[in-house]
Enzyme design. Structure first.
Site, short mmCIF file in Angstrom:
data_model
loop_
_atom_site.label_atom_id
_atom_site.label_comp_id
_atom_site.label_asym_id
_atom_site.label_seq_id
_atom_site.Cartn_x
_atom_site.Cartn_y
_atom_site.Cartn_z
N GLY A 53 0.95 -1.27 -0.02
CA GLY A 53 0.08 -0.08 0.05
C GLY A 53 0.96 1.27 0.08
N SER A 105 -4.40 6.73 13.58
CA SER A 105 -4.79 8.20 12.97
C SER A 105 -5.27 9.27 13.99
CB SER A 105 -5.85 7.61 12.00
OG SER A 105 -6.64 8.73 11.71
N LYS A 121 -9.92 2.22 14.53
CA LYS A 121 -8.63 2.81 14.92
C LYS A 121 -8.63 2.82 16.55
CE LYS A 121 -6.46 3.02 11.06
NZ LYS A 121 -5.44 2.11 10.96
N TYR A 132 -14.59 3.44 10.34
CA TYR A 132 -13.03 3.40 10.01
C TYR A 132 -12.57 3.86 11.19
CZ TYR A 132 -8.90 5.02 8.87
OH TYR A 132 -7.30 5.42 8.79
N ASP A 158 -4.28 -12.93 3.47
CA ASP A 158 -5.18 -11.79 4.11
C ASP A 158 -4.89 -11.98 5.57
OD1 ASP A 158 -7.42 -10.78 5.39
OD2 ASP A 158 -8.57 -10.94 3.58
N LYS A 176 -9.61 1.49 4.57
CA LYS A 176 -9.52 2.71 5.31
C LYS A 176 -10.26 3.80 4.55
CE LYS A 176 -5.72 3.98 2.17
NZ LYS A 176 -6.27 5.03 1.39
#
Length: 347
Positions: free
Chosen positions: A13, A128, A159, A155, A61, A88
């Protein structure tokens, strides 16, 4: 001298690929695990092109316990994990909450359960600044001690939940260490233009939308909301260069693996410590690249936070890390990457 072997989940990513590069350049061996749900296997070629070293790559995965177990069996030297693998997109998480909870929580649970069994000492968790929500005025710039606010999306909630899971697990006596990094807004691309951000479908982040508009893939850029309580009426964010962010992970990994005296769980904000408005970024891009953008104001988007930027003193002092990039160079790197994608016939 080769340092320890690190497992990077989500390593093909955007942030994972840049972090793999920095880890290899710092002498670590890297094993990437990615299910390629939001990235491409060719990213490994880009990493090799930059560093001259091809990381091991397993298409797995993290929610698949058996497959994950086999990775640890195949690479018995893994000592640390950097966990990026997660769904995300904020908007998608509102539409498909169970997908987000299943992906983002199960993957972490599996890794934590396997760590002591395979003698893995440390994990860096990709968190985040969304955990802070909209900080009150007295909490800006936001420090690590600022109150955690109710998440505005599934999302964001994953976190928060994952941070709690890590802390509860270590509190229970698990013999591992963790560093939680709360990032602000990662942007830009590697200066080589061999790796960068490759969003699937319509980008949710500002910079890919800017570069795609600049090159003609998107007709027009919308700035959502110009009536916020900020100097120019547009939202303010702390934009961190992805290469600087990647370097913070290397520092965090050194801390977890090589400093037994540190606390078992530590939390750091990773940002520049400065806020830039959406308008400043758009105008800055035009100035840095000389490319004019077709843009207009649009109504506010639901769930957007008005302003947030980080106090990063702790990361600067304790981790010995600092964001160094100049915003003009960062915006130029994003444009160079977009041009490379066009040249390669990708976008």
């Amino acid at each position: 001298m080769m340092k320890q072997t690190i497992l990077v989940t989500g390593g093909t990513g955007f942030i994972g690929s840049h972090t793999t590069v920095e880890l290899q350049q710092a002498g670590y061996q890297v094993v990437i695990v990615d299910n390629l749900s939001n990235s491409k296997a060719e990213v490994v070629d880009g990493i090799e092109g930059i560093t001259g070293v091809r990381p091991a790559f397993e298409q797995v995965d993290c929610c698949n316990m058996e497959a994950l177990k086999n990775v640890f069996k195949k690479y018995p030297d893994i000592k640390g994990i950097i966990h990026f693998a997660a769904s995300k997109a904020v908007g998608e998480s509102v539409e498909k909450p169970l997908l987000y909870y299943r992906n983002n929580i199960t993957s972490l649970l599996n890794l934590l359960e396997l760590m002591p069994k395979y003698d893995v000492n440390g994990i860096i968790f990709s968190s985040s600044c969304t955990v802070y929500g909209q900080p009150s005025k007295e909490n800006l710039p936001v420090t690590e001690e600022a109150p955690i606010q109710k998440a505005l999306s599934p999302y964001g909630n994953t976190k928060q939940i994952n941070e709690e899971i890590i802390q509860d697990y270590i509190h229970s006596g698990a013999n591992i260490k963790a560093v939680i990094l709360r990032y602000f807004n990662p942007i830009g691309a590697h200066p080589s233009a061999l790796i960068g951000e490759l969003p699937n479908g319509v980008p949710m982040n500002l910079i890919p939308f800017v570069t795609q508009t600049a090159i003609g893939i998107r007709e027009q850029l919308k700035i959502f909301g110009n009536d916020y309580h900020t100097e120019d009426g547009t939202c303010i964010r702390d934009y961190i260069y992805v290469v600087d962010l990647a370097k913070a992970h290397v520092k965090a990994m050194e801390r977890v693996l090589d400093h037994p005296e540190t606390d078992p769980v530590e939390i750091f904000n990773i940002g520049t410590g400065k806020g830039l408005s959406t308008l400043e970024v758009v105008e800055g891009f035009e100035k840095a690249t000389g490319v004019k953008l077709n843009w207009k104001y649009a109504p506010r988007r639901e769930g957007d936070i008005e302003k947030v930027w980080g106090n990063v003193d702790k990361a600067n002092k304790v981790l010995g890390w600092k964001a160094e990039a100049n915003i003009d160079d960062v915006l130029r790197s994003a444009w160079k990457w977009q041009l490379k994608l066009r040249e390669d016939g990708i976008q």
